[in-house]
Design a protein around this motif. Structure first.
Motif, PDB file in Angstrom:
ATOM      1  N   GLY A  21       1.951   2.655  -6.957  1.00  0.00           N
ATOM      2  CA  GLY A  21       2.707   1.924  -5.956  1.00  0.00           C
ATOM      3  C   GLY A  21       2.719   2.604  -4.614  1.00  0.00           C
ATOM      4  N   ILE A  22       3.486   2.035  -3.706  1.00  0.00           N
ATOM      5  CA  ILE A  22       3.602   2.591  -2.371  1.00  0.00           C
ATOM      6  C   ILE A  22       4.585   3.757  -2.409  1.00  0.00           C
ATOM      7  CG2 ILE A  22       5.426   0.982  -1.633  1.00  0.00           C
ATOM      8  CD1 ILE A  22       3.915   0.998   1.158  1.00  0.00           C
ATOM      9  N   ILE A  23       4.238   4.816  -1.716  1.00  0.00           N
ATOM     10  CA  ILE A  23       5.090   5.997  -1.620  1.00  0.00           C
ATOM     11  C   ILE A  23       5.473   6.160  -0.157  1.00  0.00           C
ATOM     12  CG2 ILE A  23       5.228   8.495  -1.931  1.00  0.00           C
ATOM     13  CD1 ILE A  23       3.092   8.122  -4.174  1.00  0.00           C
ATOM     14  N   VAL A  35       2.132   5.048   1.759  1.00  0.00           N
ATOM     15  CA  VAL A  35       0.733   5.246   1.388  1.00  0.00           C
ATOM     16  C   VAL A  35       0.505   4.693  -0.010  1.00  0.00           C
ATOM     17  CG1 VAL A  35      -1.082   6.963   0.963  1.00  0.00           C
ATOM     18  CG2 VAL A  35       0.536   7.301   2.839  1.00  0.00           C
ATOM     19  N   ILE A  36      -0.610   3.980  -0.147  1.00  0.00           N
ATOM     20  CA  ILE A  36      -1.027   3.420  -1.430  1.00  0.00           C
ATOM     21  C   ILE A  36      -2.441   3.910  -1.697  1.00  0.00           C
ATOM     22  CG2 ILE A  36      -1.439   1.321  -2.757  1.00  0.00           C
ATOM     23  CD1 ILE A  36       0.307  -0.067  -0.457  1.00  0.00           C
ATOM     24  N   PHE A 141      -4.862  -5.645  -5.900  1.00  0.00           N
ATOM     25  CA  PHE A 141      -3.720  -4.844  -6.326  1.00  0.00           C
ATOM     26  C   PHE A 141      -3.785  -4.633  -7.828  1.00  0.00           C
ATOM     27  CE2 PHE A 141      -2.531  -6.414  -2.228  1.00  0.00           C
ATOM     28  CZ  PHE A 141      -1.901  -5.320  -1.647  1.00  0.00           C
ATOM     29  N   GLY A 142      -3.705  -3.366  -8.223  1.00  0.00           N
ATOM     30  CA  GLY A 142      -3.759  -3.017  -9.636  1.00  0.00           C
ATOM     31  C   GLY A 142      -2.517  -3.498 -10.374  1.00  0.00           C
ATOM     32  N   THR A 143      -2.618  -3.543 -11.686  1.00  0.00           N
ATOM     33  CA  THR A 143      -1.492  -4.000 -12.515  1.00  0.00           C
ATOM     34  C   THR A 143      -0.297  -3.056 -12.404  1.00  0.00           C
ATOM     35  OG1 THR A 143      -2.420  -2.868 -14.438  1.00  0.00           O
ATOM     36  CG2 THR A 143      -2.976  -5.205 -14.158  1.00  0.00           C
ATOM     37  N   ASP A 144      -0.533  -1.822 -11.978  1.00  0.00           N
ATOM     38  CA  ASP A 144       0.562  -0.855 -11.850  1.00  0.00           C
ATOM     39  C   ASP A 144       1.133  -0.787 -10.424  1.00  0.00           C
ATOM     40  OD1 ASP A 144      -1.647   0.289 -10.621  1.00  0.00           O
ATOM     41  OD2 ASP A 144      -1.363   2.270 -11.514  1.00  0.00           O
ATOM     42  N   TRP A 147       6.006  -2.194  -5.273  1.00  0.00           N
ATOM     43  CA  TRP A 147       6.378  -2.290  -3.859  1.00  0.00           C
ATOM     44  C   TRP A 147       7.864  -2.000  -3.705  1.00  0.00           C
ATOM     45  CZ3 TRP A 147       4.551  -2.477   0.901  1.00  0.00           C
ATOM     46  CH2 TRP A 147       5.405  -2.856   1.925  1.00  0.00           C
ATOM     47  N   SER A 148       8.197  -1.291  -2.646  1.00  0.00           N
ATOM     48  CA  SER A 148       9.593  -1.127  -2.239  1.00  0.00           C
ATOM     49  C   SER A 148       9.620  -1.250  -0.726  1.00  0.00           C
ATOM     50  CB  SER A 148      10.149   0.221  -2.694  1.00  0.00           C
ATOM     51  OG  SER A 148       9.419   1.287  -2.124  1.00  0.00           O
TER      52      SER A 148
END
Length: 150
Positions: A21-23, A35-36, A141-144, A147-148
């Motif tokens: 996910g996004i960090i 960052v993804i 977009f991967g299955t994992d 998003w926040s």
């Protein structure tokens, strides 16, 4: 590492897919940077990633980038400036580097959701823009993917 593989990176041949996910991290006390990680078959340009930058003082002017490489060899394969004027554009526009390291070109997109200039941005807006930007770069977009909001 060169930009010679850029044409393949920005095509279905790269089989680009997000990993995780996004960090988000705080930058300069007024901005958040997310960052993804992006995995591709173009290993010569690794590591690849999507980057989202949101300035709290200008939330309706986010920036998005598809970055390739690391350290001094890193470069922006695509960049999106939302509601940000740069001559000759009055607002939203994209920058692209041409395959082979050619000159950067800019253009006005028609695939990016409209963001009104205002002090608040509706939840889900940044994700919708990210999805449109990633689609042009042939990133799925991967299955994992998680998003926040920033």
């Amino acid at each position: 590492m060169t930009q010679d593989n850029l044409g393949a990176l920005l095509s279905p041949l790269a089989a680009a897919v997000t990993v995780g996910g996004i960090i988000w991290a705080t930058k300069n006390h007024v901005a958040r940077e997310g960052v993804i990680r992006v995995d591709t078959k173009i290993k010569a340009l690794a590591p690849c990633r999507l980057q989202v930058r949101v300035n709290y003082l200008k939330p309706s002017e986010p920036q998005f980038q598809y970055l390739a490489g690391d350290g001094r060899t890193a470069f922006s394969a695509r960049r999106l400036c939302v509601n940000t004027p740069h001559r000759p554009f009055a607002g939203t526009h994209k920058h692209r580097v041409e395959p082979g390291g050619g000159e950067e070109a800019a253009y006005e997109p028609d695939d990016i959701p409209f963001v009104p200039l205002q002090p608040r941005v509706s939840p889900g807006t940044y994700r919708a823009i990210l999805e449109a930007f990633a689609a042009e770069c042939f990133i799925t977009f991967g299955t994992d993917f998680g998003w926040s909001e920033p």
